[in-house]
Design an enzyme around this catalytic site. Structure first.
Site, PDB file in Angstrom:
ATOM      1  N   HIS A 378       0.796  -1.231   0.000  1.00 56.82           N
ATOM      2  CA  HIS A 378       0.000   0.000   0.000  1.00 56.82           C
ATOM      3  C   HIS A 378       0.824   1.275   0.000  1.00 56.82           C
ATOM      4  O   HIS A 378       0.243   2.359   0.028  1.00 56.82           O
ATOM      5  CB  HIS A 378      -0.934   0.035   1.205  1.00 56.82           C
ATOM      6  CG  HIS A 378      -2.147  -0.828   1.057  1.00 56.82           C
ATOM      7  ND1 HIS A 378      -3.307  -0.387   0.464  1.00 56.82           N
ATOM      8  CD2 HIS A 378      -2.376  -2.104   1.411  1.00 56.82           C
ATOM      9  CE1 HIS A 378      -4.202  -1.360   0.478  1.00 56.82           C
ATOM     10  NE2 HIS A 378      -3.663  -2.416   1.039  1.00 56.82           N
ATOM     11  N   LYS A 569     -10.025  13.590   3.709  1.00 61.84           N
ATOM     12  CA  LYS A 569      -9.090  12.467   3.789  1.00 61.84           C
ATOM     13  C   LYS A 569      -8.209  12.710   4.997  1.00 61.84           C
ATOM     14  O   LYS A 569      -8.226  13.810   5.563  1.00 61.84           O
ATOM     15  CB  LYS A 569      -8.245  12.354   2.517  1.00 61.84           C
ATOM     16  CG  LYS A 569      -7.596  13.679   2.114  1.00 61.84           C
ATOM     17  CD  LYS A 569      -6.847  13.583   0.797  1.00 61.84           C
ATOM     18  CE  LYS A 569      -7.729  13.513  -0.424  1.00 61.84           C
ATOM     19  NZ  LYS A 569      -7.497  12.341  -1.235  1.00 61.84           N
ATOM     20  N   ARG A 570      -7.423  11.720   5.409  1.00 62.54           N
ATOM     21  CA  ARG A 570      -6.456  11.922   6.484  1.00 62.54           C
ATOM     22  C   ARG A 570      -5.615  13.155   6.184  1.00 62.54           C
ATOM     23  O   ARG A 570      -5.299  13.438   5.022  1.00 62.54           O
ATOM     24  CB  ARG A 570      -5.529  10.708   6.586  1.00 62.54           C
ATOM     25  CG  ARG A 570      -6.232   9.418   6.935  1.00 62.54           C
ATOM     26  CD  ARG A 570      -6.337   9.127   8.403  1.00 62.54           C
ATOM     27  NE  ARG A 570      -5.041   9.038   9.041  1.00 62.54           N
ATOM     28  CZ  ARG A 570      -4.893   8.913  10.359  1.00 62.54           C
ATOM     29  NH1 ARG A 570      -5.956   8.882  11.141  1.00 62.54           N
ATOM     30  NH2 ARG A 570      -3.699   8.824  10.891  1.00 62.54           N
ATOM     31  N   LYS A 575      -0.554  14.534   1.172  1.00 64.03           N
ATOM     32  CA  LYS A 575      -1.865  14.750   0.553  1.00 64.03           C
ATOM     33  C   LYS A 575      -2.116  16.235   0.275  1.00 64.03           C
ATOM     34  O   LYS A 575      -3.046  16.597  -0.445  1.00 64.03           O
ATOM     35  CB  LYS A 575      -2.963  14.182   1.446  1.00 64.03           C
ATOM     36  CG  LYS A 575      -2.946  12.643   1.510  1.00 64.03           C
ATOM     37  CD  LYS A 575      -4.034  12.115   2.448  1.00 64.03           C
ATOM     38  CE  LYS A 575      -4.056  10.611   2.589  1.00 64.03           C
ATOM     39  NZ  LYS A 575      -4.770   9.892   1.506  1.00 64.03           N
ATOM     40  N   THR A 677      -8.979   6.107  -2.787  1.00 63.50           N
ATOM     41  CA  THR A 677     -10.303   5.583  -3.106  1.00 63.50           C
ATOM     42  C   THR A 677     -11.345   6.685  -2.941  1.00 63.50           C
ATOM     43  O   THR A 677     -12.415   6.610  -3.544  1.00 63.50           O
ATOM     44  CB  THR A 677     -10.680   4.386  -2.211  1.00 63.50           C
ATOM     45  OG1 THR A 677     -10.410   4.727  -0.848  1.00 63.50           O
ATOM     46  CG2 THR A 677      -9.904   3.147  -2.594  1.00 63.50           C
ATOM     47  N   LYS A 681     -14.925   7.531  -5.097  1.00 65.52           N
ATOM     48  CA  LYS A 681     -16.243   7.781  -4.515  1.00 65.52           C
ATOM     49  C   LYS A 681     -16.800   9.113  -5.026  1.00 65.52           C
ATOM     50  O   LYS A 681     -17.981   9.221  -5.358  1.00 65.52           O
ATOM     51  CB  LYS A 681     -16.146   7.852  -2.987  1.00 65.52           C
ATOM     52  CG  LYS A 681     -15.649   6.596  -2.314  1.00 65.52           C
ATOM     53  CD  LYS A 681     -15.314   6.875  -0.836  1.00 65.52           C
ATOM     54  CE  LYS A 681     -14.484   5.749  -0.244  1.00 65.52           C
ATOM     55  NZ  LYS A 681     -13.862   6.135   1.050  1.00 65.52           N
TER      56      LYS A 681
HETATM   57  C1  LIG Z   1     -12.597   6.492   1.351  1.00 65.98           C
HETATM   58  C2  LIG Z   1     -12.185   6.905   2.703  1.00 65.98           C
HETATM   59  C3  LIG Z   1     -10.852   7.213   2.963  1.00 65.98           C
HETATM   60  C4  LIG Z   1      -9.788   7.205   1.889  1.00 65.98           C
HETATM   61  O1  LIG Z   1      -9.768   8.468   1.276  1.00 65.98           O
HETATM   62  P1  LIG Z   1      -8.552   8.922   0.325  1.00 65.98           P
HETATM   63  O2  LIG Z   1      -9.036  10.219  -0.220  1.00 65.98           O
HETATM   64  O3  LIG Z   1      -8.412   7.882  -0.714  1.00 65.98           O
HETATM   65  O4  LIG Z   1      -7.369   9.069   1.196  1.00 65.98           O
HETATM   66  C5  LIG Z   1     -10.500   7.606   4.230  1.00 65.98           C
HETATM   67  N1  LIG Z   1     -11.415   7.683   5.217  1.00 65.98           N
HETATM   68  C6  LIG Z   1     -12.712   7.414   5.005  1.00 65.98           C
HETATM   69  C7  LIG Z   1     -13.672   7.552   6.124  1.00 65.98           C
HETATM   70  C8  LIG Z   1     -13.139   7.007   3.745  1.00 65.98           C
HETATM   71  O5  LIG Z   1     -14.434   6.722   3.546  1.00 65.98           O
END
Ligand SMILES: *Cc1c(COP(=O)(O)O)cnc(C)c1O
Length: 832
Positions: A378, A569-570, A575, A677, A681
């Site tokens: 990952h 996101k985190r 990022k 991911t 979404k």
């Molecule tokens: C999808 C998701 C992530 C991953 O988000 P990225 O933008 O790909 O880092 C992190 N936390 C939650 C709660 C998510 O649903």
């Protein structure tokens, strides 16, 4: 079932359907069942029931319907000798389950009606469920999406992980500062899980290893651990779409074999009597709040071994029972997927189980092991690749360490034979890093002990092959493959965006619920004015809902007709939330300088948690909040710009924000985001991406087309080049008047009048080496954001692109990803 049926038989043979089957999914039957649960399980009557009681009663009624599928299907899979997939992951970010289960059982209308007739409201009842946050971010959410898709594709599978008493911390923002509070998701019980106190395995730590007389190097050993803890199973059913199959998520909880030291207790040492128990059970107490750096903590290693060993003991026992004690058929009947290196110790542990406990000769055991495991990488970040100090391993896991030495010796010997006198190669592929204190490289162990290794996007896999694992790619051609991540459309479209789902079903037919590729039928509608209007009306309704959430949670009023620009996101430097904050400041400056220009109103929405010990990330959160405070209270920019930082990002909040997003920020430093991911979404829900050519953004670009995505910034090669030849941030800042002004404002205390120096660590990092190349990409990002604004001013152009995003990202379904794993890695049939 006759009373004489033994437990053994019941596991091996499919039985007649139980007489008590609760298949009734009509509203009247459900209503009666919910009432029964309320009375006899919750112990309340209609008058006393609060919304949480309704949640529990509803969940229990739904659970009965799941059980009707779960038990016979699990037994049938064993009886038919179907190959089992075991997905080992230290994280499962599952979120709430009620709506997920109800929708996958196709009971949404019936449950809504049943609850309404009882005077309760489904939405309110759903809102009572705690968000199961047994993960940090993308990796844990991927595991949850994959579990759902395996059930949907009717692949018999178990997820194995840890049942943390406290998942990821709850984030509050106080005075702009992140505060962490323990999450207590089990405080009111968990109606979905089944405690299985009788399914428990002994997990050893420490102690010593003895060899039998005249045993050779590869022969069996006897390990006598210094201490043990029991791993107890808790099972949660995982329901596939249209109840295709129900699988099991089995999470382990630690239980001390000794309840308390009665002698100490009786002697008056009440705390000391419990001390050992508390120490041993700590292993399943908390989730480590970091996804990018290994904590060098012994407890973390204990967690990894605890769940790996319990899972292997469990699956080997099941295998031996179903296959008459034949461990040699394991690779034909079992596929074990390692989600990152956290469970990589499993490879040594399976060798121990085979060689020491089942008398399998070493060579054969090694062959069986390698044919059973596969490993998903990952991250390429060197600091995130797990390594464990050899002394710690020798002390905590002495037998597993011996096995790793032996695997390594044979592995290096083979490489040396194939490539004589290449010490560089041997140093690079050794399982032991010798340079800065001896350490075990868990990623290397996972590669050597697996038949396949996969990256999670095309770009990431190419980089894996070319950089981190290039020597392995040369030694084991074809072992490293790509499996681009996916998301479950049930949760990330159907459940979180019912308005859009209804429109899509109407536009392209109900097959879209089963086959995401049907979304392509939307393409011709993208230019259809009336469809555009309806698509954007759905978006607007979702934005009105989100605006209410924003108002309720942080008291900021936003206009649903503004562009909702979303980065969720985190919080991590790679990022680059910072890049977004800097652009926000520059936009604020530009609006103030010329307020009467025709600005497109924008709402910048941020959400995300920073690891508690990650100071720079927490400082970025504070800056975003300080900027929000100034911007939101400035009458000059009113109606043009708002900034909202929503606290406590989790799956449930993501489900509220994503359907309402117009613009999806995917702006990582190129080469650093393995896949992402969140990007999938958001695109699925009709947001346009502004992003770098990183991770799966590249494949989103390929599918939606250059006209429907905003790409900017350095490429992976540019980044590597800048880092190699020295990057001069000072010159880049000096050449950009906008960026210079923004940095000067931050340094001048414009956003922190009470503490001018507050953001020194941030500005210094940028003026110094700027490892994440925020300054390098600033102008390009700014210019691209102006193009975004330009397109936003043409509503038909925007609507067309938004529709084409939804239409073209069907490929990112987790069903597609899991079907690829099934075919190319696990060798299991997909029944769909
Ligand atoms: C999808 C998701 C992530 C991953 O988000 P990225 O933008 O790909 O880092 C992190 N936390 C939650 C709660 C998510 O649903």
């Amino acid at each position: 079932m006759s009373p004489q049926t033994t437990a053994e038989q019941s596991m091996a043979e499919p039985l007649a359907e139980p007489q008590t089957a609760r298949r009734g999914v009509d509203a009247a039957t459900l209503r009666a069942d919910i009432l029964e649960k309320l009375t006899y399980n919750v112990g309340k009557n209609l008058v006393a029931a609060n919304p949480h009681d309704w949640f529990v009663a509803t969940a229990l009624a739904v659970r009965d319907r799941i059980l009707d599928n779960w038990l016979p299907q699990t037994r049938a899979a064993y009886a038919a000798h179907r190959k089992q997939v075991y997905y080992l992951s230290l994280e499962f970010l599952i979120g709430r389950l009620l709506a997920d289960n109800v929708s996958n059982l196709e009971m949404t209308e019936a449950v809504t009606e049943a609850l309404t007739s009882l005077g309760a409201e489904y939405d309110a009842v759903r809102g009572q469920e705690p968000d199961a946050a047994l993960g940090n971010g993308g990796l844990g959410r991927l595991a949850a999406c994959f579990m759902e898709s395996m059930a949907t594709l009717a692949i018999p599978a178990f997820g194995y992980g840890i049942r943390y008493d406290h998942g990821l911390f709850r984030q509050a923002i106080v005075g702009g500062v992140q505060q962490e509070y323990p999450e207590d998701w089990l405080a009111f019980g968990n109606p979905w899980e089944f405690a299985r106190p009788e399914i428990a395995y002994t997990i050893g730590f420490g102690g010593h290893v003895a060899a039998a007389e005249n045993a050779d190097d590869l022969g069996p050993r006897v390990w006598t651990p210094a201490e043990t803890v029991d791993a107890v199973a808790y099972d949660t059913p995982v329901v596939g779409w249209r109840a295709a199959q129900v699988n099991t998520l089995r999470l382990w909880s630690a239980r001390s074999p000794e309840i308390l030291r009665l002698e100490s207790f009786n002697a008056g040492d009440h705390v000391g009597a419990l001390a050992d128990r508390v120490r041993l059970e700590a292993v399943s107490k908390v989730l480590y709040p970091s996804d990018e750096t290994p904590s060098g903590q012994e407890l973390r290693l204990r967690q990894e071994f605890f769940f790996a060993s319990a899972s292997l003991q469990d699956l080997v026992k099941r295998h031996l029972r179903v296959y008459d004690g034949d461990i040699r058929s394991l690779p034909d009947r079992v596929a074990i997927q390692l989600n990152d290196t956290h469970p990589a110790i499993s490879i040594a542990e399976l060798m121990r189980i085979m060689v020491d406990l089942n008398g399998v000769p070493w060579e054969e055991a090694w062959d069986l092991t390698r044919r059973t495991f596969s490993y998903t990488n990952h991250t390429l970040l060197p600091e995130a690749l797990e390594t464990w100090p050899v002394p710690l391993m020798e002390r905590l896991l002495p037998r597993q360490m011996q096995i790793i030495y032996m695997i390594n010796a044979i592995h290096l010997d083979e490489a040396d034979k194939a490539h004589p006198h290449d010490t560089r190669l041997l140093t690079s592929i050794s399982l032991i890093e010798e340079s800065h204190g001896r350490k075990v490289r868990m990623g290397h162990l996972a590669v050597v002990g697996s038949h396949h290794v996969n990256g999670v996007s095309a770009l990431h896999t190419n980089l894996l092959r070319k950089t981190l694992f290039s020597d392995f790619d040369m030694l084991f051609p074809g072992k490293i493959v790509n499996k681009t991540n996916g998301i479950t459309f049930r949760r990330w479209l159907q459940q979180c965006n019912p308005r859009l789902t209804a429109l899509l079903v109407e536009a392209v037919g109900p097959e879209v619920l089963d086959r995401p590729d049907v979304l392509e039928k939307l393409r011709p509608l993208a230019s259809d004015a009336s469809f555009q209007t309806r698509f954007m009306a759905v978006k607007r309704a979702n934005k009105v809902s989100l605006a209410r959430v924003i108002q309720d949670r942080i008291g900021v009023r936003v206009d649903p007709s503004a562009l909702f620009d979303v980065q969720i996101k985190r919080i991590h430097e790679y990022k680059r939330q910072l890049l977004n904050v800097l652009e926000t400041i520059a936009l604020y400056d530009a609006i103030r300088a010329d307020p009467m220009q025709n600005w497109s109103p924008r709402v910048k929405i941020f959400a995300g948690k920073a690891a508690a010990s990650y100071h720079q990330a927490k400082l970025i959160i504070r800056l975003a909040n300080d900027v929000a405070k100034l911007v939101n209270n400035d009458p000059v920019v009113r109606g043009r710009l708002k900034v909202a930082f929503l606290p406590n990002y989790n799956v449930t909040l993501a489900e509220r924000i994503i359907p309402a997003a117009d613009l999806s920020e995917q702006i990582s430093t190129a080469g650093m985001e393995a896949s992402g991911t969140g990007n999938m979404k958001l695109a699925l829900n009709g947001a346009l991406t502004i992003g770098t050519m990183d991770g799966a953004n590249v494949e989103i670009f390929d599918r939606v087309g250059a006209d429907n995505i905003f790409i900017f910034g350095l490429t992976t090669e540019d980044v590597a080049e800048r880092r190699q030849h020295g990057y001069d941030a000072g010159a880049v800042i000096a050449a950009s008047p906008k960026l210079s002004q923004v940095l000067e404002q931050i340094e001048g205390g414009v956003f922190s009048p009470d503490d001018r120096d507050r953001y020194r660590p941030i500005t210094q990092a940028m003026r110094g080496g700027d490892y994440f190349l925020v300054t390098a990409d600033f102008d390009s990002y700014w210019n691209t954001q102006r193009q975004v604004a330009e397109v936003w001013r043409q509503p038909e152009v925007w609507a067309k692109s938004a529709i084409l995003n939804t239409a073209n990202v069907g490929w990112f379904s987790a069903d597609r990803a899991i079907a690829e794993y099934a075919k190319d890695i696990w060798n299991v049939p997909v029944n769909r």
